[in-house]
Enzyme design. Structure first.
Site, PDB file in Angstrom:
ATOM      1  CE  LYS A 187      17.165  25.049  11.257  1.00 31.13           C
ATOM      2  NZ  LYS A 187      17.509  25.981  10.373  1.00 31.13           N
ATOM      3  CD  GLU A 262      10.512  14.861   1.085  1.00 33.78           C
ATOM      4  OE1 GLU A 262      11.572  14.509   0.627  1.00 33.78           O
ATOM      5  OE2 GLU A 262      10.042  16.114   1.011  1.00 33.78           O
ATOM      6  CB  CYS A 296      13.465  15.832  -2.738  1.00 34.25           C
ATOM      7  SG  CYS A 296      11.769  16.289  -2.613  1.00 34.25           S
ATOM      8  CD  GLU A 393      19.481  14.957  -3.320  1.00 33.42           C
ATOM      9  OE1 GLU A 393      19.755  15.155  -2.149  1.00 33.42           O
ATOM     10  OE2 GLU A 393      18.116  14.853  -3.331  1.00 33.42           O
TER      11      GLU A 393
HETATM   12  P1  NAI Z   1      20.468  20.398   5.166  1.00 32.57           P
HETATM   13  O1  NAI Z   1      19.938  18.759   5.464  1.00 32.57           O
HETATM   14  O2  NAI Z   1      21.784  20.662   5.871  1.00 32.57           O
HETATM   15  O3  NAI Z   1      19.380  21.351   5.679  1.00 32.57           O
HETATM   16  C1  NAI Z   1      18.090  21.307   5.904  1.00 32.57           C
HETATM   17  C2  NAI Z   1      17.454  21.919   7.066  1.00 32.57           C
HETATM   18  O4  NAI Z   1      18.208  21.225   8.135  1.00 32.57           O
HETATM   19  C3  NAI Z   1      18.071  23.346   7.297  1.00 32.57           C
HETATM   20  O5  NAI Z   1      16.965  24.136   8.020  1.00 32.57           O
HETATM   21  C4  NAI Z   1      19.053  23.292   8.372  1.00 32.57           C
HETATM   22  O6  NAI Z   1      19.523  24.457   8.946  1.00 32.57           O
HETATM   23  C5  NAI Z   1      18.687  22.021   9.122  1.00 32.57           C
HETATM   24  N1  NAI Z   1      19.931  21.216   9.677  1.00 32.57           N
HETATM   25  C6  NAI Z   1      21.112  21.289   9.197  1.00 32.57           C
HETATM   26  N2  NAI Z   1      21.992  20.572  10.282  1.00 32.57           N
HETATM   27  C7  NAI Z   1      21.271  20.209  11.316  1.00 32.57           C
HETATM   28  C8  NAI Z   1      21.200  19.466  12.565  1.00 32.57           C
HETATM   29  N3  NAI Z   1      22.580  18.999  12.691  1.00 32.57           N
HETATM   30  N4  NAI Z   1      20.298  19.509  13.318  1.00 32.57           N
HETATM   31  C9  NAI Z   1      19.161  20.014  13.206  1.00 32.57           C
HETATM   32  N5  NAI Z   1      18.789  20.503  11.817  1.00 32.57           N
HETATM   33  C10 NAI Z   1      19.840  20.962  10.865  1.00 32.57           C
HETATM   34  O7  NAI Z   1      20.803  20.535   3.638  1.00 32.57           O
HETATM   35  P2  NAI Z   1      21.469  21.698   3.059  1.00 32.57           P
HETATM   36  O8  NAI Z   1      23.051  21.682   3.735  1.00 32.57           O
HETATM   37  O9  NAI Z   1      20.796  22.775   3.010  1.00 32.57           O
HETATM   38  O10 NAI Z   1      21.883  20.989   1.527  1.00 32.57           O
HETATM   39  C11 NAI Z   1      22.859  19.921   1.338  1.00 32.57           C
HETATM   40  C12 NAI Z   1      22.213  19.046   0.332  1.00 32.57           C
HETATM   41  O11 NAI Z   1      20.999  18.295   0.990  1.00 32.57           O
HETATM   42  C13 NAI Z   1      21.725  19.601  -1.108  1.00 32.57           C
HETATM   43  O12 NAI Z   1      22.780  19.721  -1.883  1.00 32.57           O
HETATM   44  C14 NAI Z   1      20.809  18.467  -1.439  1.00 32.57           C
HETATM   45  O13 NAI Z   1      21.524  17.370  -1.908  1.00 32.57           O
HETATM   46  C15 NAI Z   1      20.178  17.937  -0.159  1.00 32.57           C
HETATM   47  N6  NAI Z   1      18.644  18.468   0.254  1.00 32.57           N
HETATM   48  C16 NAI Z   1      17.791  17.799   0.187  1.00 32.57           C
HETATM   49  C17 NAI Z   1      16.532  18.357   0.252  1.00 32.57           C
HETATM   50  C18 NAI Z   1      15.377  17.718  -0.060  1.00 32.57           C
HETATM   51  O14 NAI Z   1      14.187  18.272  -0.231  1.00 32.57           O
HETATM   52  N7  NAI Z   1      15.057  16.464   0.132  1.00 32.57           N
HETATM   53  C19 NAI Z   1      16.279  19.914   0.585  1.00 32.57           C
HETATM   54  C20 NAI Z   1      17.496  20.454   0.760  1.00 32.57           C
HETATM   55  C21 NAI Z   1      18.691  19.904   0.595  1.00 32.57           C
END
Ligand code: NAI
Ligand code: MG
Length: 490
Positions: A187, A262, A296, A393
């Site tokens: 996904k 990660e 990240c 972050e």
């Molecule tokens: P997120 O963790 O919500 O999204 C990442 C992925 O997880 C997306 O594909 C999303 O659709 C999916 N997802 C979201 N909720 C889920 C659930 N309940 N069950 C399964 N999958 C789910 O991150 P978001 O909202 O895009 O960004 C928020 C913050 O997260 C950012 O401001 C940043 O601080 C952090 N982040 C960190 C990343 C990294 O590389 N470590 C990458 C993206 C965001």
């Protein structure tokens, strides 16, 4: 570095449906969602909004491909050949893919073309080479027995990725999974589904059989949630926010799935007084502002020895003030748009907080332009450990400069966070560098460099920055089960 010409301004949008069992199909509900160009805030395309029913179909296809299909039974070397072929096809289409990535994500085309794409291709080739080199060992046990181990694929891997490096995150997850012989339901992030869908088509053209890679675009709580809960999925690999990982862990508890995460960071980047200051400034600048600060491992807590702090800030702000922010497709653009309105608002909120909590904004601090999600590269001086810009972050172009006087105290402060993804130190003192590398609680430590990535080097987090490692031989562990076979010889 690849020589690049000007970008394809309007890359073709060829795939917007779910890719399941080798076919393009709309979401069962018929629903779609918009994917936006963050540089213009305009809609690029309507994409199938996958949900439980689509995930269920995709998992069944992946299950069939794993349990019955040719993938797991074919010669491992042939699996590797298909992966090399996929890397070749991506390389042939690199200009267009980089443009697609830039369009959907807002990152500079030039960066996508010279950094993301080469890393994607390298990662797939690196793991292609592993396909026929995953094997167990023979183990002497007590008694008259022959005992050996087999390393078998873990099964159907559910993979959930974020939007900051869409193709690269897909490659990091497909590489080890395919090499190990797993099948995949991915996904992609709702903000950036397009490049991953294109990659799925190229995988199919590379000969990877139907059902081995399935891609279901959609939202986290619905499509992502259904994937995590599905009984037909053996393992979840997730990259994103730690709060999402906590939800995933709870949601995966019923089926006790294998999990690798990660997650984020608030990585310390330490500048010692004896450092080569110009190199330290240039490296710290990249370490934070790369990819609009949406990394990240961003070095977002910069600890500078008090004796050189003013000099450091002066040199650094010279770079940030000259940084070219704007049209991602322009060849001289250094910083593009933040991913979406939510992230833009979150970052602006932290900038306001930094100002109100008493840090000194010495560069940037405002939105850039009036259309698209652009933010000026921002540097805060005089940041205290307790301020929110030093703790949370931010995931945007905001650097916090903190000062230190004492080595021991600095090491303690560097570790005083629940994150533990990356860390860096700039110094000519070898003993200090090694002491820091040993004592800092982080999965990656850079000395006199930053953001050096390689498919062969494991990457992942200590503490709440993750579980397990991606890349390198280490990265295969998440996709293999060890089976022990014992044969009586008497
Ligand atoms: P997120 O963790 O919500 O999204 C990442 C992925 O997880 C997306 O594909 C999303 O659709 C999916 N997802 C979201 N909720 C889920 C659930 N309940 N069950 C399964 N999958 C789910 O991150 P978001 O909202 O895009 O960004 C928020 C913050 O997260 C950012 O401001 C940043 O601080 C952090 N982040 C960190 C990343 C990294 O590389 N470590 C990458 C993206 C965001
Ligand atoms: Mg988008």
């Amino acid at each position: 570095m690849a020589t690049i010409t000007s970008p394809v301004r309007s890359p073709r949008i060829q795939h917007t449906d779910c890719f399941i069992d080798g076919a393009w199909i709309p979401a069962a509900s018929g629903k779609t969602f918009e994917t936006i160009n963050p540089a213009t805030e305009e809609v690029i395309a309507e994409v199938a909004e996958g949900d439980q029913e689509d995930i269920d179909r995709a998992v069944k296809a992946a299950r069939k491909a794993f349990d019955k299909g040719p993938w797991t039974r074919m010669d491992a070397r042939d699996r590797g050949r298909m992966m090399y072929r996929l890397a070749d096809l991506i390389e042939e289409e690199a200009d267009e893919l980089a443009a697609l990535e830039s369009l959907d994500n807002g990152k500079p085309y030039k960066e996508a073309r010279t950094a993301d794409l080469p890393l994607v291709i390298d990662c797939l080739r690196y793991y292609a080479g592993f396909a026929d080199k995953i094997h167990g060992s023979t183990i002497p046990i007590r008694g008259n027995y022959l005992t050996y181990t087999r390393k078998e694929p873990v099964g159907v891997a559910g993979q959930i990725i974020p939007w900051n490096f869409p193709m690269l995150m897909a490659a990091w997850k497909w590489g080890p999974a395919l090499a190990a012989g797993c099948t995949i339901v991915m996904k992609p992030a709702e903000q950036t589904p397009l490049s991953c869908l294109r990659m799925a088509q190229l995988a199919s053209e590379a000969g990877i059989p139907n059902g081995v890679i399935n891609v279901v675009p959609g939202f986290g709580p619905t499509a992502g949630g259904a994937l995590v809960a599905h009984r037909g999925v053996d393992k979840i690999a997730f990259t994103g926010e730690h709060r999402t990982a906590q939800l995933i862990m709870r949601n995966a508890a019923d089926s006790l799935k294998r999990l690798t995460f990660e997650l984020g960071g608030k990585s310390p980047n330490v500048i010692m007084a004896d450092a080569d200051l110009d190199k330290a400034v240039a490296g710290s600048y990249i370490g934070l502002f790369l990819n609009q600060g949406q990394c990240c491992c961003a070095g977002s807590r910069v600890f500078v020895d008090r004796r050189i702090k003013d000099q450091f800030v002066e040199k650094l702000t010279k770079l940030t003030r000259a940084r070219k922010v704007g049209d991602p497709m322009a060849m001289d653009t250094e910083q593009g748009a933040q991913i979406d309105k939510a992230q833009f608002d979150k970052i602006m909120h932290y900038i306001e907080k930094g100002k109100s909590e008493g840090a000194t904004c010495v560069s940037g601090g405002e939105r850039a332009g009036d259309k698209g999600f652009f933010i000026q590269p921002t540097v805060f001086d005089n940041v205290q450990d307790s301020m929110s810009i030093a703790q949370d972050e931010i995931f945007g172009p905001v650097m916090s400069v903190l000062t230190f006087d004492d080595w021991e105290e600095m090491v303690e402060r560097a570790n005083n966070t629940f994150y533990g993804l990356a860390a860096a130190i700039w110094t000519k003192d070898l003993s200090r560098a090694h002491d820091f590398a040993r004592r800092v609680r982080a999965g990656t430590v850079w000395v006199n460099c930053y953001d050096v990535f390689d498919a062969a080097a494991p990457f992942g987090g200590f503490k709440m920055s993750g579980q397990g490692r991606e890349m390198g031989e280490e990265g295969l562990k998440a996709y293999t089960e060890v089976k022990t076979v014992t044969i009586s010889l008497s």
